[in-house]
Design a protein around this motif. Structure first.
Motif, PDB file in Angstrom:
ATOM      1  N   LYS A  67      -1.646  -6.862   2.002  1.00  0.00           N
ATOM      2  CA  LYS A  67      -1.604  -7.212   0.585  1.00  0.00           C
ATOM      3  C   LYS A  67      -2.307  -8.553   0.481  1.00  0.00           C
ATOM      4  O   LYS A  67      -2.028  -9.469   1.259  1.00  0.00           O
ATOM      5  CB  LYS A  67      -0.161  -7.384   0.093  1.00  0.00           C
ATOM      6  CG  LYS A  67       0.621  -6.110  -0.065  1.00  0.00           C
ATOM      7  CD  LYS A  67       2.049  -6.423  -0.501  1.00  0.00           C
ATOM      8  CE  LYS A  67       2.783  -7.207   0.591  1.00  0.00           C
ATOM      9  NZ  LYS A  67       4.176  -7.493   0.231  1.00  0.00           N
ATOM     10  N   PRO A  73      -5.792  -1.579  -5.147  1.00  0.00           N
ATOM     11  CA  PRO A  73      -4.381  -1.819  -5.511  1.00  0.00           C
ATOM     12  C   PRO A  73      -3.701  -2.901  -4.679  1.00  0.00           C
ATOM     13  O   PRO A  73      -2.653  -3.414  -5.093  1.00  0.00           O
ATOM     14  CB  PRO A  73      -3.725  -0.450  -5.281  1.00  0.00           C
ATOM     15  CG  PRO A  73      -4.625   0.262  -4.318  1.00  0.00           C
ATOM     16  CD  PRO A  73      -6.008  -0.206  -4.638  1.00  0.00           C
ATOM     17  N   ASP A  74      -4.266  -3.255  -3.526  1.00  0.00           N
ATOM     18  CA  ASP A  74      -3.664  -4.296  -2.691  1.00  0.00           C
ATOM     19  C   ASP A  74      -4.354  -5.641  -2.848  1.00  0.00           C
ATOM     20  O   ASP A  74      -4.009  -6.606  -2.159  1.00  0.00           O
ATOM     21  CB  ASP A  74      -3.691  -3.875  -1.220  1.00  0.00           C
ATOM     22  CG  ASP A  74      -2.793  -2.684  -0.948  1.00  0.00           C
ATOM     23  OD1 ASP A  74      -1.692  -2.636  -1.529  1.00  0.00           O
ATOM     24  OD2 ASP A  74      -3.197  -1.785  -0.184  1.00  0.00           O
ATOM     25  N   TYR A  97      -0.139  -0.876  -0.491  1.00  0.00           N
ATOM     26  CA  TYR A  97      -0.270   0.493  -0.990  1.00  0.00           C
ATOM     27  C   TYR A  97      -1.239   1.312  -0.152  1.00  0.00           C
ATOM     28  O   TYR A  97      -0.963   2.438   0.229  1.00  0.00           O
ATOM     29  CB  TYR A  97      -0.744   0.448  -2.446  1.00  0.00           C
ATOM     30  CG  TYR A  97      -0.781   1.786  -3.133  1.00  0.00           C
ATOM     31  CD1 TYR A  97       0.406   2.421  -3.513  1.00  0.00           C
ATOM     32  CD2 TYR A  97      -1.981   2.422  -3.407  1.00  0.00           C
ATOM     33  CE1 TYR A  97       0.381   3.658  -4.140  1.00  0.00           C
ATOM     34  CE2 TYR A  97      -2.019   3.650  -4.034  1.00  0.00           C
ATOM     35  CZ  TYR A  97      -0.827   4.264  -4.403  1.00  0.00           C
ATOM     36  OH  TYR A  97      -0.868   5.479  -5.022  1.00  0.00           O
ATOM     37  N   GLU A  98      -2.408   0.728   0.149  1.00  0.00           N
ATOM     38  CA  GLU A  98      -3.425   1.457   0.916  1.00  0.00           C
ATOM     39  C   GLU A  98      -3.884   0.706   2.158  1.00  0.00           C
ATOM     40  O   GLU A  98      -4.069   1.298   3.212  1.00  0.00           O
ATOM     41  CB  GLU A  98      -4.654   1.725   0.030  1.00  0.00           C
ATOM     42  CG  GLU A  98      -4.433   2.736  -1.067  1.00  0.00           C
ATOM     43  CD  GLU A  98      -5.712   2.973  -1.865  1.00  0.00           C
ATOM     44  OE1 GLU A  98      -6.787   2.455  -1.466  1.00  0.00           O
ATOM     45  OE2 GLU A  98      -5.649   3.664  -2.899  1.00  0.00           O
ATOM     46  N   LEU A 155       6.377  -5.853  -3.195  1.00  0.00           N
ATOM     47  CA  LEU A 155       6.032  -4.455  -2.901  1.00  0.00           C
ATOM     48  C   LEU A 155       5.263  -4.362  -1.586  1.00  0.00           C
ATOM     49  O   LEU A 155       4.594  -5.304  -1.170  1.00  0.00           O
ATOM     50  CB  LEU A 155       5.171  -3.891  -4.042  1.00  0.00           C
ATOM     51  CG  LEU A 155       5.774  -3.987  -5.453  1.00  0.00           C
ATOM     52  CD1 LEU A 155       4.743  -3.548  -6.489  1.00  0.00           C
ATOM     53  CD2 LEU A 155       7.045  -3.176  -5.559  1.00  0.00           C
TER      54      LEU A 155
END
Length: 372
Positions: A150, A76-77, A145-146, A142
């Protein structure tokens, strides 16, 4: 992608590893390498390493949750941007991610024509649009996320239009926290100077013949003789070596088309030249550009042959025979004028001039020039 999966380039790997380990990793890296080099593979390996949960001294672990996701390009990153054609499916990378992941999983040593053929671009060119720039800004707004970073990986940023290039410049000037930009380019001279000044260049050399041959033996199970021959012809371009290994000998390749075109020009067969212009008009845009690029390269080889630099040539037998025979009827002035016209044709083709008119104009010019 793990660093140890990439053949050679140990110095570059160590430079990237040390940058992460010593906390000296620039927020934006420009992986600058020729077509068919390891620039994309190295960017993917770095993307996996920086977010690895169990970093080793010389590579990512390859086993943690982050590594598994990055290897499948679903982390997700990890955000990826790449050129797309303007098709009904959409104008941004997001619409083609599934196909892009499959494309990368086959091999990271790919070219733009490979990708456009995969996505079914037909006669359309690839670019990174203004809509893509808005998506980049939205994704980077954003938090991670993990992972620790990013990551925004942009393949072939030289194909950004003015609006998307300016948007990228703005975010490079004021990068969000814990964001890593990985720009993978084959033509840095086409990037804005202001973008170049805000990135740290990582120079990626072409593969050596030995490295290409080793890859072909390990991944395609080719025997030593075939692997070395293909490596010699590819001249450090692994994408070209892979293409040569899969080439259908029954198909009309670039050399057959080019040689037939030049012989028709020499015969001044105007009816056939018109038919060839129609045939050229029916090819995809990338194939048209590929034929012009090939023509320029072969005329360069012809020039080298005339100047007594045959040791610099890396040509299969049919191309070498053409160079030897055609060099007897061309002068330096011929070659200079022809290459100039081929470059002009490429320029106009990229700006959507009618391919048939470009080809027919060149054919008539060459036909007259060669017999002068």
């Amino acid at each position: 992608m793990l660093f140890n999966e990439i053949i050679g380039l140990d110095d570059t790997k160590q430079f990237l590893l040390r940058a992460v380990q010593t906390n000296h990793l620039a927020h934006a890296l420009l992986f600058d390498g020729p077509t068919g080099s390891a620039n994309l593979a190295l960017a993917l390996a770095l993307a996996q390493y920086v977010n690895c949960e169990d970093k080793q001294q010389d590579d990512a672990c390859g086993r943690c949750s982050s590594c598994v996701k990055v290897q499948k390009f679903v982390h997700p990153d990890l955000h990826m941007v790449f050129p797309v054609a303007n098709l009904a499916k959409g104008k941004t990378s997001e619409a083609y991610l599934t196909g892009w992941r499959k494309f990368l999983l086959e091999t990271p040593y790919r070219t733009l024509p490979d990708w456009l053929d995969t996505m079914g671009a037909d006669n359309k060119q690839g670019n990174i649009s203004a809509e893509e720039a808005r998506n980049i800004l939205q994704k980077l707004s954003l938090k991670a996320y993990e992972g620790a970073y990013k990551i925004m990986l942009i393949w072939l940023p030289e194909l950004m239009n003015v609006a998307s290039a300016n948007a990228l410049l703005k975010v490079l000037e004021e990068p969000p926290a814990q964001t890593l930009f990985l720009l993978v380019t084959n033509q840095p001279d086409k990037l804005l100077i202001t973008i170049l000044s805000r990135t740290q260049r990582v120079a990626i050399r072409a593969f050596t013949d030995e490295e290409v041959a080793t890859y072909l033996r390990q991944h395609l199970n080719l025997d030593e003789t075939v692997a070395r021959r293909l490596a010699y012809l590819a001249d450090g371009n692994l994408a070209e070596a892979l293409r040569l290994s899969q080439q259908d000998t029954n198909s009309t390749d670039q050399h057959i088309w080019f040689a037939d075109w030049m012989r028709t020009c020499y015969r001044q067969d105007l009816i056939t030249l018109v038919k060839q212009a129609d045939q050229f008009d029916g090819f995809s845009k990338e194939k048209q550009k590929g034929l012009l690029d090939y023509s320029i390269r072969l005329y360069r080889d012809l020039f080298l042959w005339q100047q007594g630099a045959a040791e610099l040539l890396r040509l299969p037998d049919d191309e070498m025979a053409f160079v030897k025979n055609f060099s007897k009827i061309l002068t330096i002035n011929h070659i200079e004028n022809i290459v100039h016209d081929l470059n002009q044709a490429t320029y106009h083709l990229e700006r959507n001039a009618r391919a048939k008119m470009i080809m027919l104009d060149m054919s008539l010019t060459f036909s007259r020039l060669i017999r002068t």
